[in-house]
Every structure is written in C-alpha cells, then in structure tokens.
Motif scaffolding. Structure first.
Motif, mmCIF file in Angstrom:
data_model
loop_
_atom_site.group_PDB
_atom_site.id
_atom_site.type_symbol
_atom_site.label_atom_id
_atom_site.label_comp_id
_atom_site.label_asym_id
_atom_site.label_seq_id
_atom_site.Cartn_x
_atom_site.Cartn_y
_atom_site.Cartn_z
ATOM 1 N N LYS A 132 0.919 -1.009 0.050
ATOM 2 C CA LYS A 132 0.001 -0.079 -0.054
ATOM 3 C C LYS A 132 0.905 1.285 0.105
ATOM 4 N N ARG A 133 1.913 1.178 0.670
ATOM 5 C CA ARG A 133 2.948 2.267 0.917
ATOM 6 C C ARG A 133 3.414 2.540 -0.443
ATOM 7 N N SER A 134 3.869 1.576 -1.386
ATOM 8 C CA SER A 134 4.474 1.598 -2.439
ATOM 9 C C SER A 134 3.586 2.035 -3.713
ATOM 10 N N CYS A 135 2.225 1.791 -3.299
ATOM 11 C CA CYS A 135 1.291 2.072 -4.376
ATOM 12 C C CYS A 135 1.106 3.606 -4.679
ATOM 13 N N HIS A 136 1.516 4.254 -3.526
ATOM 14 C CA HIS A 136 1.322 5.619 -3.611
ATOM 15 C C HIS A 136 2.487 6.642 -4.533
ATOM 16 N N GLU A 137 3.455 5.815 -4.819
ATOM 17 C CA GLU A 137 4.528 6.363 -5.873
ATOM 18 C C GLU A 137 4.028 6.127 -7.040
ATOM 19 N N GLN A 138 4.453 7.316 -8.038
ATOM 20 C CA GLN A 138 4.014 7.274 -9.225
ATOM 21 C C GLN A 138 5.381 7.002 -10.206
ATOM 22 N N ALA A 139 5.393 6.368 -11.071
ATOM 23 C CA ALA A 139 6.395 6.352 -12.100
ATOM 24 C C ALA A 139 6.536 7.697 -13.014
ATOM 25 N N PRO A 140 7.899 8.090 -13.160
ATOM 26 C CA PRO A 140 8.029 9.093 -13.976
ATOM 27 C C PRO A 140 7.326 9.086 -15.209
ATOM 28 N N ALA A 141 6.883 10.324 -15.935
ATOM 29 C CA ALA A 141 6.169 10.635 -17.141
ATOM 30 C C ALA A 141 7.125 9.960 -18.220
ATOM 31 N N SER A 142 8.460 9.905 -18.149
ATOM 32 C CA SER A 142 9.440 9.512 -19.272
ATOM 33 C C SER A 142 9.348 8.031 -19.324
ATOM 34 N N LEU A 143 9.073 7.385 -17.858
ATOM 35 C CA LEU A 143 9.449 5.956 -18.039
ATOM 36 C C LEU A 143 8.006 5.309 -18.814
ATOM 37 N N LYS A 144 6.953 6.013 -18.516
ATOM 38 C CA LYS A 144 5.621 5.704 -18.971
ATOM 39 C C LYS A 144 5.559 5.768 -20.586
ATOM 40 N N ASP A 145 6.230 7.051 -21.050
ATOM 41 C CA ASP A 145 6.220 7.339 -22.449
ATOM 42 C C ASP A 145 7.228 6.331 -23.062
ATOM 43 N N SER A 146 8.311 5.853 -22.467
ATOM 44 C CA SER A 146 9.298 4.723 -22.965
ATOM 45 C C SER A 146 8.512 3.546 -23.145
ATOM 46 N N ILE A 147 7.696 3.092 -22.134
ATOM 47 C CA ILE A 147 6.986 1.778 -22.152
ATOM 48 C C ILE A 147 6.089 1.806 -23.252
ATOM 49 N N LEU A 148 5.095 2.795 -23.271
ATOM 50 C CA LEU A 148 4.341 2.997 -24.506
ATOM 51 C C LEU A 148 4.923 2.914 -25.795
ATOM 52 N N THR A 149 5.975 3.717 -25.877
ATOM 53 C CA THR A 149 6.653 3.573 -27.407
ATOM 54 C C THR A 149 6.965 2.125 -27.615
ATOM 55 N N LYS A 150 7.683 1.454 -26.687
ATOM 56 C CA LYS A 150 8.105 0.026 -26.853
ATOM 57 C C LYS A 150 6.927 -0.998 -27.017
ATOM 58 N N ILE A 151 5.897 -0.620 -26.416
ATOM 59 C CA ILE A 151 4.523 -1.404 -26.849
ATOM 60 C C ILE A 151 4.174 -1.327 -28.131
ATOM 61 N N HIS A 152 4.025 -0.090 -28.616
ATOM 62 C CA HIS A 152 3.673 0.241 -30.011
ATOM 63 C C HIS A 152 4.271 -0.280 -31.033
ATOM 64 N N THR A 153 5.863 -0.021 -30.864
ATOM 65 C CA THR A 153 6.529 -0.781 -31.641
ATOM 66 C C THR A 153 6.556 -2.076 -31.785
ATOM 67 N N ALA A 154 6.480 -2.891 -30.621
ATOM 68 C CA ALA A 154 6.198 -4.395 -30.613
ATOM 69 C C ALA A 154 5.467 -4.487 -31.386
ATOM 70 N N ARG A 155 4.111 -3.975 -31.201
ATOM 71 C CA ARG A 155 2.648 -4.192 -31.810
ATOM 72 C C ARG A 155 2.806 -4.122 -33.550
ATOM 73 N N SER A 156 3.536 -3.212 -33.892
ATOM 74 C CA SER A 156 3.672 -2.747 -35.100
ATOM 75 C C SER A 156 4.641 -3.782 -36.110
ATOM 76 N N GLU A 157 5.388 -4.232 -35.137
ATOM 77 C CA GLU A 157 6.446 -5.262 -35.692
ATOM 78 C C GLU A 157 5.956 -6.612 -35.824
ATOM 79 N N ALA A 158 4.787 -6.832 -35.124
ATOM 80 C CA ALA A 158 4.102 -8.277 -35.215
ATOM 81 C C ALA A 158 3.420 -8.562 -36.336
#
Length: 85
Positions: free
Chosen positions: A59-85
């Motif tokens: 519960k204490r850990s769930c209050h922390e948020q990932a930086p926006a740059s990390l979220k953007d990087s993950i989403l970019t990798k997901i979109h790239t992986a989907r388009s290559e599939a």
C-alpha cells in the motif's frame, strides 16, 4: 509445528481462506472461524502477520508514481512491438 498442522488442518485451502479473510471476502461465520483458528495456531498467525506486513508495504509503495518519461518509453516500446508483429 502447531497442533493443527499435526492434525492436517493447515493446508493450502486454509491459507487461501486466510487471504480471503484479509481481503474481507468471507461470510461472517467463516470470519469467526478464522479468528478462532488464529488464536490457537501460531503458524497461521505468523502467516497472517507476515501477509499483513506485505500488504502494508504494498500500500505504501502504490502511492509512488512512475516518472512520465518511463511511462512514455514503455508505451513507445509497446507500440513498436505491436507494429512489428
């Protein structure tokens, strides 16, 4: 070893019920049964206490948020992986 383990009562199904107990997902009569069991079983009480500490840490850990740059990087990798599939 607790007495109930010697009798074979503390198994995976009882542990599952313990997790349901902590989640508030048991009917009242089963809540009372689990509470009574915890009073007499040191092994299950230890498991209960450990799970409570883990849940508290989560519960204490769930209050922390990932930086926006990390979220953007993950989403970019997901979109790239989907388009290559």
């Amino acid at each position: 070893m607790s007495d109930c383990q010697g009798l074979g009562d503390c198994d995976d199904s009882r542990l599952h019920r313990l997790y349901e107990y902590l989640d508030g997902a048991l009917p009242a009569h089963e809540v009372a049964e689990i509470r009574t069991h915890l009073e007499s079983c040191s092994d299950c009480l230890s498991e209960h206490d450990l799970e409570c500490m883990i849940r508290s840490a989560m519960k204490r850990s769930c209050h922390e948020q990932a930086p926006a740059s990390l979220k953007d990087s993950i989403l970019t990798k997901i979109h790239t992986a989907r388009s290559e599939a």
